[in-house]
Enzyme design. Structure first.
Site, PDB file in Angstrom:
ATOM      1  N   ALA A 252       0.815  -1.216   0.000  1.00 31.04           N
ATOM      2  CA  ALA A 252       0.000   0.000   0.000  1.00 31.04           C
ATOM      3  C   ALA A 252       0.854   1.275   0.000  1.00 31.04           C
ATOM      4  O   ALA A 252       2.080   1.224   0.072  1.00 31.04           O
ATOM      5  CB  ALA A 252      -0.930  -0.028   1.208  1.00 31.04           C
ATOM      6  N   HIS A 253       0.182   2.416  -0.037  1.00 30.05           N
ATOM      7  CA  HIS A 253       0.874   3.711  -0.122  1.00 30.05           C
ATOM      8  C   HIS A 253       1.769   3.969   1.095  1.00 30.05           C
ATOM      9  O   HIS A 253       1.436   3.615   2.210  1.00 30.05           O
ATOM     10  CB  HIS A 253      -0.112   4.868  -0.299  1.00 30.05           C
ATOM     11  CG  HIS A 253      -1.268   4.884   0.626  1.00 30.05           C
ATOM     12  ND1 HIS A 253      -2.480   5.461   0.292  1.00 30.05           N
ATOM     13  CD2 HIS A 253      -1.432   4.390   1.882  1.00 30.05           C
ATOM     14  CE1 HIS A 253      -3.308   5.330   1.303  1.00 30.05           C
ATOM     15  NE2 HIS A 253      -2.710   4.690   2.269  1.00 30.05           N
ATOM     16  N   ASN A 254       2.914   4.560   0.805  1.00 33.48           N
ATOM     17  CA  ASN A 254       3.851   5.023   1.840  1.00 33.48           C
ATOM     18  C   ASN A 254       4.573   3.897   2.570  1.00 33.48           C
ATOM     19  O   ASN A 254       5.291   4.166   3.536  1.00 33.48           O
ATOM     20  CB  ASN A 254       3.148   5.915   2.877  1.00 33.48           C
ATOM     21  CG  ASN A 254       2.614   7.202   2.283  1.00 33.48           C
ATOM     22  OD1 ASN A 254       2.482   7.331   1.086  1.00 33.48           O
ATOM     23  ND2 ASN A 254       2.327   8.163   3.138  1.00 33.48           N
TER      24      ASN A 254
END
Lengths: 325, 325, 325
Positions: C234-236
């Site tokens: 997922a993001h980050n």
């Protein structure tokens, strides 16, 4: 097609009016007059029957449940026989509906829509104002894409109506045939699918996620529902408005989820389960039972979250006496 | 290639006949004469060795297991050295086998097959009568597609033989390199793969599912086996006939599943596990042990279903004394 | 853009210098001067604030946490208002950056790179020496692909820098917008994403796996990290070097995993969790807490593996008295 012709094609034994005309197929619960249905099972559970049912395939075990006045076609493979009739009456134009050109001249594409290189658009498809069809995406014959909707790279959409302001990320699969195995004379066969996928406005569907088309009815994703990457939404599912489904969410066939419910990562729901509104399901939950509106459940098999947490804590305490003593 | 040359390329220390000719690679259990194998491990477990084994890479810990008369190439990185030989002997033509044209003039496409817009077909591929290759699908060099088989939009197939009446849904990936990490002098490396995928007749593979090619042998999906969306079938797996795998099924490397077994949604099977015929695995099961034919298991770690249900019920009763009292 | 203009566009109530110029967006923890941030929450937990913060959107509950001297824009929808400013300042060129040609004349492609039929490459992309772009793969505008890197069939890459000797298998999705739902005046909306994906050298990403771009910062996959098929990053997220992620691995937003950690099949990690170096997580583990370097955990919710195994064994013994007695 008459019942007599149908009996001939399916090697079923007809009890009833051989001249009755059949023009459609349906489930036994939803059949209208002129639609043929099927009953398959072990004869222990009475089926739900439409009051309009006029003709039905049934195996010997289910034959006793057919009401008087309804024609019966007896066969050991009622679901297979039903699919034979379905395929004779309807021709699913899933993959064979394309022409020779990548962008069909029979598609209606709004002048303010953008179609990126490598995209394929079938005949009869309609692409709305401001929509963007990503590179190497595939839009099947007759698919409708609303205004300001974005379809990601390498995504594919068949047998579907997609609303406005929808975002479909790369590699998502909308409208593939669902997973249904029926038993025919030669062994396992795929159940044919005739329904569509309806994606309402402002829905987001994550990368490489899948939404299967319905068997007879449609699979429906409600307005502003947001679905993460790598999720599976099976045939005939109905998700309400503003439902949240985190990554690896798996929603089995015919499940209903009410408005505003939230599913954590890797939540699975077994087929035909009914989930109310504003329900929360904790990450990793495996749900096999109906849940009322407003509840929070977790665990596998899932149960009310407090009960699950109590069990987790109790087990930990009992099995590790020194640490928790 | 002689053992002497091999020792030079891999910086291994040879004990044995430097002039012995090697023309292939294999696992230690299956090696024929003229095939080189490798032994990697901590020296605690004796390996299975082919009676035809003539030469093997081994680390110091495994060297003692090499029988007399078999040449040993000692190295701290036996699997890496083995892959260096493999890559020198064979050139995997996975992605580099395409020509300049989308539909290679060196592919054999039956006049009654349909190739939709945007599809790519590599040289040496063969597409049978009545087959449909969907839009933007990719068929790699040398892949064989049988009669009346349908390949969905954006699906890709490499290093595979696909039978008749097979259905591959959109976005499925057949024949990618499997997941194998070996340790080389610079750290983790991908193990090279040389096997194929064999898909027998009447198989269905769901949308965005993956079937990896084998390492040395082939990955095999038996006749009429039906696999749902978003499933993972790893390298060297052998599924029997009429196996059912529901969504998110994950079958790890070298697992065998017997005819007619049924895996519920999100079932995982650890590598090398052997599952008998007509076994049922309940949804969400995580299986780490072999299961005999006809059994039904569930839970994580999976156990016989009655035992699992007894534990679930007992825990619930103990931890929630008031409700169940 | 001045704070006064921003207040007007977002219907927020400004307390502070209406003439202050804003040229960027950031999270409250990382904001530099001239970057606007947001505070959303129930007012119970004090936020982490950058010492350089000069202006922030806040809802009534969070307003009290804003230090003196920092301008406040009060609104019931701080995250939504923040995304409005973000979209006004930046134009994400994800899908709209393509030209009319499949291979943009504004892309820089090394003469020794190979681009297979059906591939799409956007303007400003750069493809290094010896790289192979597979059939029907999509490389977005401005994406950098290093030397000897291979991109599989039907894979797509946007908003990313990809290093040397990287292998991306078929159907993988790099750089799609992550899953973030924010509440605006009309209901659920997707949080806009402005970060990139950084894939370091020698990384392998499996078939149909996904790596989302960061929200403000970047998602980073460290050198020689190996990710199997059907995984979700997922993001980050920041993965260290040499991390191993088996099939169906799910790593939620902002998770960090240290060098050399190994995740078995179907491991899930909840958002913001920190995993140390050389940690092992057993197959099927669902991790909701931080784990120190060198530990081995398993189960759902995950705990140290010995504790988990003790609980599994104890429960089995208690619930099945005859068999284990």
């Amino acid at each position: 097609m008459t019942l007599g012709e149908i009996a001939g094609r399916t090697s079923a034994t007809l009890t009833g009016d051989a001249g009755l005309a059949i023009s459609g197929i349906a489930s036994a619960a939803n059949a209208k007059a002129a639609e043929i249905a099927f009953l398959d099972g072990d004869g222990k559970t009475p089926p739900t029957l439409s009051p309009h049912l006029k003709a039905v395939f049934a195996n010997p075990a289910m034959k006793a449940f057919v009401p008087e006045g309804v024609a019966v076609l007896e066969t050991p493979f009622p679901r297979h026989a039903h699919s034979v009739v379905a395929s004779a009456l309807f021709r699913p134009r899933h993959l064979t509906g394309y022409g020779a050109e990548p962008i069909s001249s029979l598609a209606q594409i709004h002048p303010d829509a953008v179609v990126q290189p490598g995209a394929v658009i079938g005949p009869g498809a309609a692409i709305g104002e401001g929509a963007v069809i990503g590179p190497a995406a595939v839009i099947g014959a007759g698919v409708q894409i609303g205004c300001n909707t974005t379809i990601g790279a390498n995504a594919s959409i068949h047998c579907a109506l997609v609303g406005d302001h929808v975002t479909v990320l790369a590699g998502a699969r909308i409208g593939e045939t669902g997973f249904g195995v029926l038993v025919g004379p030669s062994g396992a066969e795929d159940a044919p699918h005739f329904g569509r996928v309806i994606i309402q406005d402002h829905v987001t569907l994550g990368a490489n996620s899948c939404v299967d088309r319905g068997v007879f009815e449609d699979t429906i994703i409600g307005e502003r529902t947001k679905i993460d990457n790598l999720c599976q939404i099976a045939h005939n599912v109905i998700l309400g408005r503003g439902v949240i489904v985190a990554a690896f969410g798996g929603i089995s066939g015919s499940v209903r989820v009410g408005d505003g419910s939230m599913l954590g990562g890797r939540v699975g729901i077994a087929d035909h389960v009914q989930v109310g509104e504003r329900v929360s399901l904790a990450a990793s939950a495996g749900l096999f039972r109906d849940v009322d509106s407003g509840e929070t459940w977790g665990g596998t098999p899932a149960k009310p979250i407090r009960q699950w947490m109590r069990e987790v804590a109790w087990l930990q305490k009992q099995a590790n006496p020194k640490k928790s003593g």
